[in-house]
Every structure is written in C-alpha cells, then in structure tokens.
Design a protein around this motif. Structure first.
Motif, PDB file in Angstrom:
ATOM      1  N   VAL A   1       0.837  -1.202   0.000  1.00  0.00           N
ATOM      2  CA  VAL A   1       0.000   0.000   0.000  1.00  0.00           C
ATOM      3  C   VAL A   1       0.871   1.251   0.000  1.00  0.00           C
ATOM      4  N   LEU A   2       1.918   1.241   0.821  1.00  0.00           N
ATOM      5  CA  LEU A   2       2.866   2.352   0.818  1.00  0.00           C
ATOM      6  C   LEU A   2       3.994   1.996  -0.137  1.00  0.00           C
ATOM      7  N   ASN A   3       3.999   2.617  -1.300  1.00  0.00           N
ATOM      8  CA  ASN A   3       4.992   2.335  -2.322  1.00  0.00           C
ATOM      9  C   ASN A   3       5.461   3.650  -2.919  1.00  0.00           C
ATOM     10  N   PRO A   4       6.543   3.639  -3.696  1.00  0.00           N
ATOM     11  CA  PRO A   4       7.084   4.900  -4.225  1.00  0.00           C
ATOM     12  C   PRO A   4       6.113   5.690  -5.090  1.00  0.00           C
ATOM     13  N   SER A   5       5.113   5.029  -5.693  1.00  0.00           N
ATOM     14  CA  SER A   5       4.162   5.785  -6.503  1.00  0.00           C
ATOM     15  C   SER A   5       3.288   6.685  -5.637  1.00  0.00           C
ATOM     16  N   PHE A   6       3.146   6.342  -4.369  1.00  0.00           N
ATOM     17  CA  PHE A   6       2.426   7.181  -3.415  1.00  0.00           C
ATOM     18  C   PHE A   6       3.436   8.149  -2.823  1.00  0.00           C
ATOM     19  N   ARG A   7       3.758   9.177  -3.579  1.00  0.00           N
ATOM     20  CA  ARG A   7       4.833  10.099  -3.210  1.00  0.00           C
ATOM     21  C   ARG A   7       4.506  10.803  -1.895  1.00  0.00           C
ATOM     22  N   GLY A   8       5.429  10.698  -0.950  1.00  0.00           N
ATOM     23  CA  GLY A   8       5.224  11.302   0.366  1.00  0.00           C
ATOM     24  C   GLY A   8       4.265  10.533   1.244  1.00  0.00           C
ATOM     25  N   GLY A   9       3.790   9.383   0.765  1.00  0.00           N
ATOM     26  CA  GLY A   9       2.796   8.635   1.528  1.00  0.00           C
ATOM     27  C   GLY A   9       3.335   8.060   2.819  1.00  0.00           C
ATOM     28  N   PHE A  10       4.597   7.610   2.805  1.00  0.00           N
ATOM     29  CA  PHE A  10       5.166   6.985   4.001  1.00  0.00           C
ATOM     30  C   PHE A  10       5.188   7.975   5.163  1.00  0.00           C
ATOM     31  N   ILE A  11       5.644   9.187   4.895  1.00  0.00           N
ATOM     32  CA  ILE A  11       5.722  10.190   5.970  1.00  0.00           C
ATOM     33  C   ILE A  11       4.327  10.648   6.376  1.00  0.00           C
ATOM     34  N   SER A  12       3.446  10.839   5.403  1.00  0.00           N
ATOM     35  CA  SER A  12       2.083  11.293   5.721  1.00  0.00           C
ATOM     36  C   SER A  12       1.347  10.278   6.581  1.00  0.00           C
ATOM     37  N   VAL A  13       1.432   9.001   6.199  1.00  0.00           N
ATOM     38  CA  VAL A  13       0.757   7.955   6.974  1.00  0.00           C
ATOM     39  C   VAL A  13       1.396   7.812   8.351  1.00  0.00           C
ATOM     40  N   ALA A  14       2.725   7.962   8.421  1.00  0.00           N
ATOM     41  CA  ALA A  14       3.398   7.865   9.722  1.00  0.00           C
ATOM     42  C   ALA A  14       2.883   8.940  10.680  1.00  0.00           C
ATOM     43  N   ILE A  15       2.751  10.161  10.192  1.00  0.00           N
ATOM     44  CA  ILE A  15       2.244  11.241  11.047  1.00  0.00           C
ATOM     45  C   ILE A  15       0.797  10.968  11.445  1.00  0.00           C
ATOM     46  N   GLY A  16      -0.009  10.499  10.483  1.00  0.00           N
ATOM     47  CA  GLY A  16      -1.401  10.196  10.789  1.00  0.00           C
ATOM     48  C   GLY A  16      -1.538   9.102  11.841  1.00  0.00           C
ATOM     49  N   LEU A  17      -0.765   8.022  11.692  1.00  0.00           N
ATOM     50  CA  LEU A  17      -0.817   6.938  12.674  1.00  0.00           C
ATOM     51  C   LEU A  17      -0.354   7.407  14.050  1.00  0.00           C
ATOM     52  N   PHE A  18       0.697   8.215  14.068  1.00  0.00           N
ATOM     53  CA  PHE A  18       1.212   8.702  15.347  1.00  0.00           C
ATOM     54  C   PHE A  18       0.185   9.588  16.048  1.00  0.00           C
ATOM     55  N   VAL A  19      -0.464  10.460  15.290  1.00  0.00           N
ATOM     56  CA  VAL A  19      -1.442  11.374  15.891  1.00  0.00           C
ATOM     57  C   VAL A  19      -2.631  10.602  16.441  1.00  0.00           C
ATOM     58  N   PHE A  20      -3.184   9.688  15.652  1.00  0.00           N
ATOM     59  CA  PHE A  20      -4.390   8.981  16.094  1.00  0.00           C
ATOM     60  C   PHE A  20      -4.085   7.896  17.123  1.00  0.00           C
ATOM     61  N   ALA A  21      -2.797   7.525  17.246  1.00  0.00           N
ATOM     62  CA  ALA A  21      -2.420   6.595  18.311  1.00  0.00           C
ATOM     63  C   ALA A  21      -2.325   7.299  19.655  1.00  0.00           C
ATOM     64  N   GLY A  22      -2.667   8.583  19.700  1.00  0.00           N
ATOM     65  CA  GLY A  22      -2.706   9.285  20.970  1.00  0.00           C
ATOM     66  C   GLY A  22      -3.656   8.639  21.963  1.00  0.00           C
ATOM     67  N   VAL A  23      -4.714   7.993  21.459  1.00  0.00           N
ATOM     68  CA  VAL A  23      -5.642   7.286  22.344  1.00  0.00           C
ATOM     69  C   VAL A  23      -4.920   6.166  23.080  1.00  0.00           C
ATOM     70  N   ILE A  24      -4.113   5.405  22.351  1.00  0.00           N
ATOM     71  CA  ILE A  24      -3.358   4.305  22.959  1.00  0.00           C
ATOM     72  C   ILE A  24      -2.348   4.853  23.956  1.00  0.00           C
ATOM     73  N   SER A  25      -1.688   5.945  23.577  1.00  0.00           N
ATOM     74  CA  SER A  25      -0.707   6.556  24.478  1.00  0.00           C
ATOM     75  C   SER A  25      -1.345   6.959  25.800  1.00  0.00           C
ATOM     76  N   GLY A  26      -2.484   7.652  25.727  1.00  0.00           N
ATOM     77  CA  GLY A  26      -3.158   8.081  26.944  1.00  0.00           C
ATOM     78  C   GLY A  26      -3.647   6.922  27.787  1.00  0.00           C
ATOM     79  N   TYR A  27      -4.113   5.853  27.131  1.00  0.00           N
ATOM     80  CA  TYR A  27      -4.635   4.692  27.856  1.00  0.00           C
ATOM     81  C   TYR A  27      -3.551   4.035  28.705  1.00  0.00           C
ATOM     82  N   PHE A  28      -2.418   3.709  28.095  1.00  0.00           N
ATOM     83  CA  PHE A  28      -1.355   3.037  28.837  1.00  0.00           C
ATOM     84  C   PHE A  28      -0.744   3.959  29.886  1.00  0.00           C
ATOM     85  N   SER A  29      -0.590   5.227  29.545  1.00  0.00           N
ATOM     86  CA  SER A  29      -0.030   6.160  30.510  1.00  0.00           C
ATOM     87  C   SER A  29      -0.951   6.326  31.712  1.00  0.00           C
TER      88      SER A  29
END
Length: 720
Positions: A444-472
């Motif tokens: 799904v994340l491949n070179p044709s999706f230009r900038g996709g790796f960084i964009s998805v990484a930021i999106g996953l990190f932001v929405f994983a805030g729920v998990i961060s708050g839960y464990f903390s």
C-alpha cells in the motif's frame, strides 16, 4: 510453554517471508492514466539533491536554469511555474513540484526544441559550479514517474534505473578543474497499450521515463539554438567567465594589467554575463515487456543483488533469537517452575518463610482412645516438634525472587511521574511502526504514493494518541498518582514537544541556506495544529478511559509498608552498566540490515528502499530478542533480591539504541562523503532523534514484557 512460544515465532517468520516475496500492489484509487495520440503530457520539475549534502533545492528557483514563462502549453490545464498541490509528506521530504515549459505530446518525437537562452551573472555561475562540485542530481516527473538514468547490471542481463540525472560534471584533464553544466536533455518516454477499454479505444500508458543529459557549448549550435550534431562529440558548456580587465582597472588601479583573480573570487558584480542555451529532444518508444503495474521494478533491480546479504541478516537475527529462546526456556521451564513447585498452592508466604496450613485433628479417632494417659506428655512434645518442622520452614528454603513478594510492586522511588508518559509515547510509536511495516509489506505504501510513508506515519502517530493516553493513565494509577490530568498533559506534550522544538531549531539553520528542506511556515502551523488540536484531545480521551473507567492493573501480591533492604550488588550488575552490555544482543540482531537502511536514507538518495519484507522479519526478531533479554535480565535481578526493576526494565529494553547511535557516528566518519556544517548538524540531530525514538519504542516493549512476566510468576504463588 517455551515450545508453544517457538511455534508462534516461526509462524510469524513464515508469514513475513511470504509477504516479502509477494508482489506489491498499488493502492486502490490510483487509477491508470492513459493518453491518446498527440495528447499533451505535463512534465514537472521538482528538486535537486546530492549524496554529499543534506541540502535540497527547488529546481525552478535555481538562478542559472530557464525560469518559468508563465504560459499555458497545448492541452495543459495550468501555466508553467504553477506549484502542484503537495501532501504533508511531500513537503516534509523537500519536494517542490512545479509545472515546466517542456512540451510533450504522446507519440510525437521531437529531434530538437529550444527551451530558452538564459543569461547569468558571475554569482549564478559560481552557484552552478558549487552544485556541480557537490554532484547534485535533478529530479523531473512525468506521469508520477521520476526521470531516471539507465544502467545495466554487471552481468549485462538486466537494465535498472537510478532516479534523476546529473546536473553537470567536472573535467580534471588540465591543471585546474573545469566545470560543465548539462544544458541539453534527451527525454525517452516508454509506452505500451493501455489495458482494458482504454486500450481498445487507442489509449496508451507510460511505463518508463529516461533522461539522458549532455553539455553542449554555444559554439556547437546552429542559428536555431539546437546542437549542430546531437550524436557527435560536442564541446561542453563550461561554467567559466573570463575576468573583466576594464572593470579590474577601476577596482585595482595600481595592479598590473596581467593580474586576474581566480574564479573563486568572482563575486565582483562587474555586469558581465554568460549565456547558457537550453534545448531538449523527445522520443517515444513502445515497450511491451513492462506492465504498468510493474513499471517501478527497474528502480528496484539494483537491490536484487543484495538479497543474499538480506537473508544473511535474517539468519544472523534468527541465530541470536534462537540462543535467547533456549535461555528463556531454561529460565521459565526449569528454574522458575521448579521454584514455584517448591511452594504448593496451600502454602502462604509471610516474612520470607513458607507456612503450611495446619489440618484440624480428627476428633474421636480410634487410635486416640488407645493412647494411655501416661503417654500424653510424649504426644504433646512430638506435636510441638512436628509444628516446628512442618509449619514453619527455614528462611534458607525460600530465597531469591520469592523474598520480594512484598516489595516487587512497590512504585519506583524516583521518576514515577516520568515513566508513564514515556511508556505511553512508546506504545504510540509501536502502533505507528507496526502500521507502517504492515502497509509497506502489503504494497500500500509504495514509491508511486509520493510522500505517503511520511504522511501515513504522522497520521498513525497522531491517532495513536488514544493508545498513548490509555497506557499512561493506567500505569500512572498503578503508581498511586492522583492528578491524572497533569499526567495527560505531560504524555501529550513531552515527546512531541521535544521533537517539534528540535525540528523548529534545525529549520532556522536550513532556512538560512535557502533550501527546500526547510519547512514553510504554513507547514509548521499545520503540524502544530495536528499536535494540539487533534492528538492532545485523543490523549485526554485515552487517559480518561484508562485511569477513570478501567483502572490500574491488578497485582497478585500486596506491598509491605516497610521497604526491604537491598543487598550489595556487584559492579557489573548495577544500573546502566549491565543494561549497556545487554543492549549489544539486540543490536547484533539488526546491525546488518541497518547498513541498507542507512545507505538508502543518507548515501544512495537516487535509489529506493523497498525491501520491507526483510525489514519486517528483522523487526519481529528484534522485538523477540528485546522481550527475551529483558525477561532473563530482570529474573536475575530479582534473584539478587533487587526489586528496583521498573526503570531498569525500560533501560534494558532501550539500551541497544546507544549502540545504534555509535553505529551512526561510525557510519558518518567512514562511509558518508557529507560536507558542510549544516549537513553534519542535520545528520547528527536526525540520527539522535531516530535513536531516541527507537530506544523509547524498545524500552516500552521491554518494560511491558517485564511487567507481565513479574505479574505472572508472582501470581503463581499465594503471598499474604
């Protein structure tokens, strides 16, 4: 138990191997673009980059290339110089994609066409020479494919691409080096019939985009500006301007007329210019050997030669994991199980001694009626001796980790307010990395999706805030914390805040270099908004759920009011010393694969790292290794009657990051040709951040592993 663990491990390895060998598919929604004959094909210019520098620059902003004319060319919807809309990942990776004046029409060959003749001053010539000296490469884009230079493998059986083409070259045949700029490009567009209905209607798809650059001087051109002989050897377009003697007389009136300053001193604005003509050729060639879905494969062919080394890296990781698995099997299957069997379920641990519950004597026993009155004293003495031997065993029979049942869950004496936010942020990273590796292995994340790796990484990190708050939140309540809202703010602001502050500081240095690597102000505002307006509320939600609704983890033993004294420990088993030694084991499992990651990120920027299947396998083995070394280390620490395991387990899990950081330093001084203070600053800053995040992730895995392990072994005994 350990046999089941090995079976699960090999299942994960088998699944990851299948994923690594499977062909990547393109993300749904990226529809195939087909072109009819004579239909206009836009060419976008992006940026220039070099393996010798971390500074990237927008191609359209260079002072010695043709500036955009602002015209609309046939069939195109936007004017030249129009900035293409970029996603967040493209901006962060330094892309600046602009519509160009190059005119391409499907199936129409152009032997030569003049683009412009650009006059440049001495400062522009000097700038061009600096970029040629640093081996800068130009990136253009056609139909989402980067223009590439074609090469052939060493066995001459396959062709592969290296993205981009050289901006110029240097000639050392004379006493002083001469600099030449490539001012004529031959564009080779490879196409094939479009699949499906579009192909039946005459549509064609682009499956290759090659660029061949040449340097041709002004004297080797005809009246139209095109080269007189495209196929022959032409004089190159040298980046040299002779000194202006007339101007020098006014600046140096007392100097000899024969004096001429070197070109490096050519900052003198004497009004002299150099004309650089730019031309291009276009050729379309049909190629039925490449499917549209596989058109990125030539960019990866060069990585096939290193597959054996990747397998060696995996084998190395598996050997390390197998040795640790055997060690853990001995610890869990023999030692701990033997310790637990020494205490039956009906026993009670109290004050370091095993006390067995006494069974009530059966009244009215036939044997009791046979006892004589004279033997009653002997009977009482026998019962007293039996009580001493059976009801209370010696302290020597209960040693090691079993003695710590009243202290093992005692909150840490220092840093109890810092550990929960770190563990929460670590779980946030775990979620992000698992998501990225999974999507990359699936294609799904491949070179044709230009900038996709960084964009998805930021999106996953932001929405994983729920998990961060839960464990903390849950861990914070385990430590007896009362102000959970303060802990929430610390979890949401600590790690992202430090990263944002560092990025902003580095951005000031990059801004001063006028590099496209610098983040625009709007991008910084967007990142700040994602952090404070999206992630912060998600962390609050997760923390509220973990602290208020779910509550702390349940401990199998009670904590005694008085802390137990810890015996003297040997020097090598104290704190960070033992942790650093243990960290060599996970590092040994990944150091070979790290070479390929470093080469792709820092050294070979014209290539693409796309062997995520191998990286996924190595990452799984790394996590297994971290889990196992943490279990073994914490077990021996508890056997030494040291119950300060909270921070120690976190440090042990993340200790391999120290060796990875040293690895980065070694790689910089031995492998990289990076020059310049800012480039070096970026390398070490980004390496430090990457190692810190890696340590945070593996430290969290180690901590949660130790926590689960300790709850499990103390839950197997009954302690009051």
């Amino acid at each position: 138990m350990h046999a089941d663990f090995r079976i699960r491990l090999w299942r994960l390895v088998a699944i990851s191997t299948i994923l690594s060998l499977a062909e990547a598919f393109y993300i749904p929604g990226w529809t195939i673009k087909s072109y009819k004959d004579d239909e206009a094909i836009p060419l976008f210019v992006n940026k220039i980059y070099s393996d010798r520098s971390q500074m990237q620059y927008a191609y359209s902003d260079l002072p010695f290339v043709c500036p955009p004319s602002g015209r609309v060319h046939g069939g195109q919807t936007s004017t030249s110089g129009h900035n293409k809309h970029l996603n967040l990942g493209e901006v962060l990776r330094g892309d600046r994609i602009v519509t160009s004046d190059y005119e391409l029409a499907m199936g129409t060959d152009v032997e030569c066409r003049r683009l412009c003749s650009h006059e440049v001053d001495r400062r522009s010539v000097k700038r061009a020479r600096e970029l040629v000296y640093d081996d800068y490469v130009v990136e253009w884009i056609v139909d989402n494919l980067p223009g590439a230079t074609s090469f052939v493998t060493t066995d001459k059986t396959r062709k592969y691409y290296a993205a981009g083409f050289k901006m110029g070259y240097m000639d050392f045949s004379e006493q002083r080096p001469r600099y030449f700029v490539n001012n004529h490009v031959t564009l080779m567009i490879r196409w094939r019939k479009a699949p499906g209905k579009a192909g039946r209607q005459g549509g064609k798809v682009i499956v290759g985009f090659e660029v061949y650059a040449k340097s041709i001087s002004l004297g080797s051109r005809d009246s139209t500006g095109c080269p007189s002989d495209l196929q022959g050897n032409n004089n190159g377009m040298e980046l040299y301007m002779a000194p202006n003697v007339t101007s020098l007389e006014s600046v140096y009136p007392d100097a000899s007329h024969s004096y001429a300053p070197p070109v490096e001193e050519g900052d003198l604005d004497d009004g002299q210019t150099l004309t650089i003509p730019y031309t291009y050729s276009v050729y379309f060639r049909e190629d039925d050997t490449i499917e549209w879905s596989n058109r990125w494969d030539p960019y990866f062919v060069n990585q096939d030669d290193s597959f054996n080394i990747h397998w060696l890296a995996i084998l190395n990781s598996l050997v390390v994991a197998a040795l640790l698995t055997a060690t853990v099997a001995v610890v869990l299957g023999r030692t701990i199980r033997g310790d637990i069997k020494g205490i039956s379920k009906e026993d009670i641990l109290e004050d370091g001694k095993v006390k067995r519950k006494r069974k009530a004597a059966s009244l009215g026993s036939p044997k009791s009626s046979e006892k004589s009155a004279g033997g009653l004293l002997d009977q009482l003495e026998g019962e007293k001796d039996g009580d001493i031997s059976s009801d209370e065993e010696s302290l020597d029979d209960v040693t090691g980790w079993k003695l710590l049942h009243g202290d093992v869950f005692r909150p840490p004496s220092y840093g109890s307010g810092l550990l929960p936010p770190l563990v929460g942020s670590g779980m946030q990273l775990v979620f992000m990395v698992v998501g990225l590796l999974g999507l990359s292995c699936l294609g799904v994340l491949n070179p044709s999706f230009r900038g996709g790796f960084i964009s998805v990484a930021i999106g996953l990190f932001v929405f994983a805030g729920v998990i961060s708050g839960y464990f903390s939140g849950r861990l914070y309540q385990d430590f007896g914390g009362q102000n959970w809202k303060k802990n929430t703010l610390m979890t949401a602001l600590l790690v992202p805040g430090l990263i944002f502050t560092l990025v902003f500081t580095l951005n000031l240095f990059v801004w001063a270099q006028a590099s496209s690597t610098a983040l625009p102000f709007g991008t910084l505002v967007a990142l700040l908004s994602l952090w404070l307006l999206v992630q912060l509320p998600l962390v609050y939600l997760g923390s509220w759920y973990g602290y208020v609704r779910v509550g702390p983890w349940e401990h199998p033993t009670k904590t005694s009011p008085v802390p137990r004294q810890i015996p003297h420990l040997s020097w090598y088993s104290r704190g960070t010393r033992s942790a650093l030694l243990i960290g060599l084991i996970p590092f040994a499992a990944v150091f070979i694969e790290l070479l390929f990651v470093f080469k792709s990120v820092w050294q070979d920027k014209s290539g693409y790292y796309y062997v995520f299947g191998f990286l996924g396998i190595v990452s799984i083995v790394l996590m297994v290794t971290v889990v196992e070394v943490t279990i073994v280390a914490i077990y021996f620490q508890l056997c030494a009657e040291d119950y300060h395991w909270w921070w120690q387990s976190f440090i042990i899990g993340g200790s391999s990051s120290f060796w990875v950081l040293l690895y980065c330093v070694w790689y910089y001084f031995t492998k990289l040709p990076i020059q310049g203070f800012v480039s070096g600053l970026l390398f070490f800053s980004y390496s430090f951040v990457a190692c810190a995040l890696y340590g945070l992730l593996t430290g969290t895995v180690g901590f949660l592993t130790a926590y689960a392990f300790i709850r499990r072994i103390y839950g197997a005994i009954k302690a009051d």
